[in-house]
Design an enzyme around this catalytic site. Structure first.
Site, PDB file in Angstrom:
ATOM      1  N   LYS A  71       0.826  -1.123  -0.013  1.00  0.00           N
ATOM      2  CA  LYS A  71       0.233  -0.087   0.000  1.00  0.00           C
ATOM      3  C   LYS A  71       0.845   1.329  -0.090  1.00  0.00           C
ATOM      4  CE  LYS A  71      -4.136  -1.787   1.865  1.00  0.00           C
ATOM      5  NZ  LYS A  71      -5.289  -1.680   3.045  1.00  0.00           N
ATOM      6  N   ASN A  92      -4.913   1.843  -1.819  1.00  0.00           N
ATOM      7  CA  ASN A  92      -5.653   0.572  -1.823  1.00  0.00           C
ATOM      8  C   ASN A  92      -6.314   0.359  -3.176  1.00  0.00           C
ATOM      9  OD1 ASN A  92      -7.984   1.996  -1.515  1.00  0.00           O
ATOM     10  ND2 ASN A  92      -8.809   0.553  -0.161  1.00  0.00           N
ATOM     11  N   ASP A 107     -10.718   2.985   1.920  1.00  0.00           N
ATOM     12  CA  ASP A 107     -10.840   2.175   3.070  1.00  0.00           C
ATOM     13  C   ASP A 107     -11.875   3.127   3.954  1.00  0.00           C
ATOM     14  OD1 ASP A 107      -9.973  -0.353   2.786  1.00  0.00           O
ATOM     15  OD2 ASP A 107      -7.871   0.237   3.770  1.00  0.00           O
ATOM     16  N   GLY A 132      -7.068   1.581  18.096  1.00  0.00           N
ATOM     17  CA  GLY A 132      -5.988   1.248  17.213  1.00  0.00           C
ATOM     18  C   GLY A 132      -5.412   2.598  16.268  1.00  0.00           C
ATOM     19  N   GLY A 135      -2.947   0.724   9.807  1.00  0.00           N
ATOM     20  CA  GLY A 135      -3.421   1.325   8.484  1.00  0.00           C
ATOM     21  C   GLY A 135      -4.934   1.342   8.497  1.00  0.00           C
ATOM     22  N   ASN A 156      -4.797   3.468  21.878  1.00  0.00           N
ATOM     23  CA  ASN A 156      -3.703   2.583  21.049  1.00  0.00           C
ATOM     24  C   ASN A 156      -2.751   1.912  22.122  1.00  0.00           C
ATOM     25  OD1 ASN A 156      -3.150   0.969  18.864  1.00  0.00           O
ATOM     26  ND2 ASN A 156      -1.213   2.076  18.805  1.00  0.00           N
ATOM     27  N   LEU A 225     -13.971  -3.651  13.222  1.00  0.00           N
ATOM     28  CA  LEU A 225     -13.586  -3.880  11.656  1.00  0.00           C
ATOM     29  C   LEU A 225     -13.004  -5.205  11.310  1.00  0.00           C
ATOM     30  CD1 LEU A 225     -11.131  -0.524  11.102  1.00  0.00           C
ATOM     31  CD2 LEU A 225     -13.802  -1.004  11.130  1.00  0.00           C
ATOM     32  N   TYR A 227     -13.683  -8.896  10.371  1.00  0.00           N
ATOM     33  CA  TYR A 227     -15.021  -9.716   9.715  1.00  0.00           C
ATOM     34  C   TYR A 227     -14.813 -11.200   9.732  1.00  0.00           C
ATOM     35  CZ  TYR A 227     -11.786  -9.090   5.928  1.00  0.00           C
ATOM     36  OH  TYR A 227     -10.891  -8.904   4.871  1.00  0.00           O
TER      37      TYR A 227
HETATM   38  P1  NAP Z   1      -2.262  -3.105  11.493  1.00  0.00           P
HETATM   39  O1  NAP Z   1      -1.743  -1.833  10.601  1.00  0.00           O
HETATM   40  O2  NAP Z   1      -1.179  -4.067  11.555  1.00  0.00           O
HETATM   41  O3  NAP Z   1      -2.464  -2.407  12.978  1.00  0.00           O
HETATM   42  C1  NAP Z   1      -2.660  -3.318  14.045  1.00  0.00           C
HETATM   43  C2  NAP Z   1      -3.200  -2.386  15.151  1.00  0.00           C
HETATM   44  O4  NAP Z   1      -3.764  -3.393  16.011  1.00  0.00           O
HETATM   45  C3  NAP Z   1      -2.330  -1.409  15.802  1.00  0.00           C
HETATM   46  O5  NAP Z   1      -3.192  -0.445  16.231  1.00  0.00           O
HETATM   47  C4  NAP Z   1      -1.692  -2.306  16.783  1.00  0.00           C
HETATM   48  O6  NAP Z   1      -1.399  -1.270  17.935  1.00  0.00           O
HETATM   49  C5  NAP Z   1      -2.953  -2.969  17.473  1.00  0.00           C
HETATM   50  N1  NAP Z   1      -2.720  -4.441  17.953  1.00  0.00           N
HETATM   51  C6  NAP Z   1      -2.029  -5.449  17.679  1.00  0.00           C
HETATM   52  N2  NAP Z   1      -1.889  -6.400  18.371  1.00  0.00           N
HETATM   53  C7  NAP Z   1      -2.549  -5.918  19.702  1.00  0.00           C
HETATM   54  C8  NAP Z   1      -2.738  -6.342  20.914  1.00  0.00           C
HETATM   55  N3  NAP Z   1      -2.194  -7.520  21.486  1.00  0.00           N
HETATM   56  N4  NAP Z   1      -3.379  -5.589  21.914  1.00  0.00           N
HETATM   57  C9  NAP Z   1      -3.606  -4.440  21.496  1.00  0.00           C
HETATM   58  N5  NAP Z   1      -3.530  -3.711  20.186  1.00  0.00           N
HETATM   59  C10 NAP Z   1      -2.960  -4.592  19.354  1.00  0.00           C
HETATM   60  O7  NAP Z   1      -3.543  -3.676  11.108  1.00  0.00           O
HETATM   61  P2  NAP Z   1      -4.651  -3.065  10.052  1.00  0.00           P
HETATM   62  O8  NAP Z   1      -4.544  -3.258   8.632  1.00  0.00           O
HETATM   63  O9  NAP Z   1      -4.813  -1.570  10.760  1.00  0.00           O
HETATM   64  O10 NAP Z   1      -5.902  -3.993  10.659  1.00  0.00           O
HETATM   65  C11 NAP Z   1      -6.652  -3.978  11.730  1.00  0.00           C
HETATM   66  C12 NAP Z   1      -7.852  -4.633  12.062  1.00  0.00           C
HETATM   67  O11 NAP Z   1      -8.555  -4.085  11.138  1.00  0.00           O
HETATM   68  C13 NAP Z   1      -7.557  -6.270  11.655  1.00  0.00           C
HETATM   69  O12 NAP Z   1      -8.347  -6.813  12.633  1.00  0.00           O
HETATM   70  C14 NAP Z   1      -8.084  -6.161  10.062  1.00  0.00           C
HETATM   71  O13 NAP Z   1      -8.626  -7.592  10.091  1.00  0.00           O
HETATM   72  C15 NAP Z   1      -9.252  -5.094  10.061  1.00  0.00           C
HETATM   73  N6  NAP Z   1      -9.264  -4.333   8.922  1.00  0.00           N
HETATM   74  C16 NAP Z   1     -10.601  -4.729   8.390  1.00  0.00           C
HETATM   75  C17 NAP Z   1     -10.693  -4.193   7.068  1.00  0.00           C
HETATM   76  C18 NAP Z   1     -11.998  -4.190   6.463  1.00  0.00           C
HETATM   77  O14 NAP Z   1     -12.456  -3.928   5.480  1.00  0.00           O
HETATM   78  N7  NAP Z   1     -13.259  -4.521   7.415  1.00  0.00           N
HETATM   79  C19 NAP Z   1      -9.943  -3.592   6.424  1.00  0.00           C
HETATM   80  C20 NAP Z   1      -8.622  -3.537   7.087  1.00  0.00           C
HETATM   81  C21 NAP Z   1      -8.352  -4.120   8.174  1.00  0.00           C
HETATM   82  P3  NAP Z   1       0.277  -0.890  17.853  1.00  0.00           P
HETATM   83  O15 NAP Z   1       0.084   0.237  17.188  1.00  0.00           O
HETATM   84  O16 NAP Z   1       0.604  -0.737  19.373  1.00  0.00           O
HETATM   85  O17 NAP Z   1       1.070  -1.946  17.291  1.00  0.00           O
END
Ligand code: NAP
Length: 284
Positions: A71, A92, A107, A132, A135, A156, A225, A227
């Site tokens: 991305k 994206n 997104d 959170g 991304g 976060n 978020l 699913y």
């Molecule tokens: P990402 O960039 O890797 O970010 C992960 C986030 O989760 C960060 O804020 C991280 O905190 C936090 N995190 C990870 N492990 C944790 C833990 N054990 N305890 C507390 N916080 C934790 O991932 P992302 O792409 O943003 O995705 C995040 C979520 O959104 C995922 O569940 C994904 O399935 C979902 N999502 C959904 C869609 C949709 O279309 N519905 C699209 C994208 C993502 P730190 O900053 O401290 O590391």
């Protein structure tokens, strides 16, 4: 679907990409609209991301979805970025306009569309808390700010990520540490969003809750978020308390719908695309 010399191509690049639901969602959309288009998934290693985008010009690929880890890497290969893509520094969705490549980030808009679709929720004037700062959270925070939310609290694990993400909302963004005072404040938000990986199948803490639900009430809207699974422990606990709760499926479908329209110029057949996403998830 019968492919021919006139068939137009769209694709997703990522690595790994096998889990992507984009082929099911977009091919269902093309079929529902009777379009002679096809959608494929390409597993592209990081060192080939730019070459994959350049192939859009070379091969006349009309649209490209971009998933992790590409991305950010595709940005230098593009001719123009939309305001959302520019603010987030992440793309994206790429649309090929006669060789001129426009990068977007759908997104956040998809999140807002999904909220309107699921809950009739309009962000303008609302108070929101987002758990959170990755991304997905950044896209949501930026979109909520651009849509006129009046307060966006970001919680976060890593404080530096939270500060950066909150700044995407402009003056209405702020960082809130996870503390006892946050628990007191939680009941005051109109919208509560989990944008962490907590609760995700195979994620870091599948059984954990982003925040306690005991302090939440039925007049709030809660969105996870995640699913997959379709109902996380957090959603399940919130639903038991009668809180309006939604998962991330609508965001997934609506971000794809925005891409579909950008590529084809047609309105997206949301129901067909959502049905395909559900079928794809059920088939896993
Ligand atoms: P990402 O960039 O890797 O970010 C992960 C986030 O989760 C960060 O804020 C991280 O905190 C936090 N995190 C990870 N492990 C944790 C833990 N054990 N305890 C507390 N916080 C934790 O991932 P992302 O792409 O943003 O995705 C995040 C979520 O959104 C995922 O569940 C994904 O399935 C979902 N999502 C959904 C869609 C949709 O279309 N519905 C699209 C994208 C993502 P730190 O900053 O401290 O590391």
């Amino acid at each position: 679907m019968m492919l021919s010399g006139r068939t137009q191509l769209a694709a997703v690049i990522g690595q790994p990409v096998r889990h992507s639901l984009s082929p099911e969602i977009h091919n269902a959309g093309f079929s529902a609209r009777g379009l002679d288009w096809a959608f494929l998934a390409f597993d592209v290693p990081p060192e080939s991301a730019i070459a994959a985008v350049d192939a859009m010009r070379g091969l006349g690929i009309r649209g490209m979805s971009v998933t992790m880890p590409h991305k950010f890497a595709v940005v230098p290969a593009l001719d123009e970025l939309t305001p959302a893509a520019k603010a987030l520094g992440a793309v994206n969705c790429i649309t090929n306009r006669d060789g001129f490549l426009v990068g977007d980030n759908t997104d956040g808009g998809g999140f807002l569309d999904g909220l309107a679709h699921d809950a009739g929720f309009v962000a303008a004037g609302q108070r929101c808390v987002v758990f959170g700062a990755g991304g997905a959270a950044r896209a949501v925070i930026h979109a909520l700010g651009a849509a006129g939310a009046v307060d966006i609290a970001v919680v976060n694990r890593s404080a530096d990520h939270a500060t950066e993400a909150a700044s995407l909302a402009g003056p209405v963004g702020r960082v809130v540490p996870a503390s006892a005072s946050l628990a007191d404040e939680l009941s005051t938000f109109d919208l509560v969003v989990n944008a962490t990986a907590v609760g995700m199948a195979g994620g870091p803490a599948p059984e954990a809750l982003p925040c306690p639900v005991e302090v939440l009430s039925a007049d709030q809207v809660l969105v996870d978020l995640v699913y997959e699974p379709g109902e996380t422990p957090w959603l399940s606990a919130a639903r038991k308390r009668g809180i309006q709760s939604y998962n991330g499926l609508s965001m997934l479908v609506c971000q794809a719908a925005r891409a579909f329209t950008s590529w084809t110029g047609e309105s997206a057949p949301i129901e067909a695309m959502e049905q395909a996403a559900r079928a794809g998830l059920a088939g896993r």
